[in-house]
Design a protein around this motif. Sequence first.
Motif, short mmCIF file in Angstrom:
data_model
loop_
_atom_site.label_atom_id
_atom_site.label_comp_id
_atom_site.label_asym_id
_atom_site.label_seq_id
_atom_site.Cartn_x
_atom_site.Cartn_y
_atom_site.Cartn_z
N TYR A 1 49.68 -4.69 -37.48
CA TYR A 1 50.45 -5.33 -38.55
C TYR A 1 49.54 -5.99 -39.57
O TYR A 1 49.75 -5.86 -40.79
CB TYR A 1 51.42 -6.34 -37.94
N CYS B 1 48.19 -3.58 -26.18
CA CYS B 1 47.38 -4.51 -26.98
C CYS B 1 45.92 -4.07 -27.03
O CYS B 1 45.26 -4.24 -28.06
CB CYS B 1 47.49 -5.92 -26.43
N ILE C 1 48.81 -7.46 -32.61
CA ILE C 1 48.78 -8.10 -33.92
C ILE C 1 48.01 -7.30 -34.97
O ILE C 1 48.34 -7.35 -36.16
CB ILE C 1 48.16 -9.51 -33.84
N SER D 1 53.82 -9.94 -39.97
CA SER D 1 52.60 -10.74 -39.82
C SER D 1 52.85 -12.22 -40.02
O SER D 1 52.27 -13.06 -39.31
CB SER D 1 51.53 -10.27 -40.83
N VAL E 1 48.63 -16.94 -34.79
CA VAL E 1 48.18 -15.60 -35.21
C VAL E 1 46.70 -15.63 -35.54
O VAL E 1 45.94 -14.74 -35.12
CB VAL E 1 48.99 -15.11 -36.43
N ARG F 1 59.50 -8.82 -28.54
CA ARG F 1 58.13 -8.37 -28.25
C ARG F 1 58.12 -6.86 -27.98
O ARG F 1 57.16 -6.17 -28.33
CB ARG F 1 57.57 -9.14 -27.05
N LEU G 1 55.10 -12.41 -35.62
CA LEU G 1 54.05 -12.42 -34.60
C LEU G 1 53.96 -13.72 -33.84
O LEU G 1 53.83 -13.74 -32.60
CB LEU G 1 52.69 -12.08 -35.24
N LEU H 1 57.76 -5.03 -31.16
CA LEU H 1 56.38 -5.06 -31.65
C LEU H 1 55.52 -4.02 -30.94
O LEU H 1 54.73 -3.31 -31.58
CB LEU H 1 55.77 -6.45 -31.44
#
Length: 223
Positions: free
Chosen positions: A100, A208, A97, A81, A123, A58, A85, A61
Motif C-alpha cells: 500500500y 507479510c 503495509i 495507507s 504505520v 485485516r 493500516l 488487507l
Amino acid sequence: MLRQVKEQVYDLVSTSKSKGSLLVRDIAEDVDPSTIEIVIGVGIRQKLALNGLVGWSRMHLLNEVLNRDLLGNAEAMETVSTQVLQNHLMGGTNAPIYYYLENAGRLDAHGNLHNEDSLHERVKQRAKTSYEALTSVDLISKKNRLLAEGCDSFSVLALVEDPHLTLSILPAISPQKIDLEELRQFLLDHVETDAQGKPTTVWAKAVCLYDVLRHGPGRLDKA
C-alpha cells in the motif's frame, strides 16, 4: 424508497462497477418506486468506494496484497495507507503495509519510507521494524532451520513438505531461493483461517514476508 437507495448504494460500493447509463430526471407521481434505479455521479461514486475501504478487515488487507485488485489506483492506496493500516497494527499483529505504501508513492527505490505525511505513528514504526521482525528465525527450531537452509529452493520445499510447515519455516529460507510469483500463488492456494474465518498467524506472517520481499526493504525485484 430509502431501502432501495441503501441497497443500490451498497451494491455500488461493493462492486465499484456501473451497471447502467446515467439519467437525470424528476420522478412523476405515477411512477412505481420499485422500478426506479438510483444513479450516482462518478465523483460521488468514487468517494463512496473509497469510504468503503475504511472498513476493511485485516483479511481484506492480506487478500489484496495477493490479488492486487487495487493496483494502479493511487487514491485507494493512499486511503488504505492513511486510514486503514493503523487499525490492524496493534501489538504484534501481522498486517501487510509495504504494498500500500509503495503504490501510494511513499517508498523510495529501496522500499524504505520517505514520505511520512499523515501516516499514523504505528504505520511509521512498523515500516521501520517489519523486515527484521519478519525475517527472524528465533522461533523456528534448529531442525526446521536446517531443513529450510538445506533446500534447493522454495518451490522444491513446497512440493515435498506440508503446506503449513512450509509457511512456518519460510523466514529461514534464503530470499535468493524464493521466486516471488511462486510464493504469491502458493499463498493464494493455501489460505489458512481459524474457526471464525480470521487468518492464522502462520499464514498472515507469510503474506507479510512476501510483502516485505516484494515491496519493502527486503525487496528482491520491482515486479
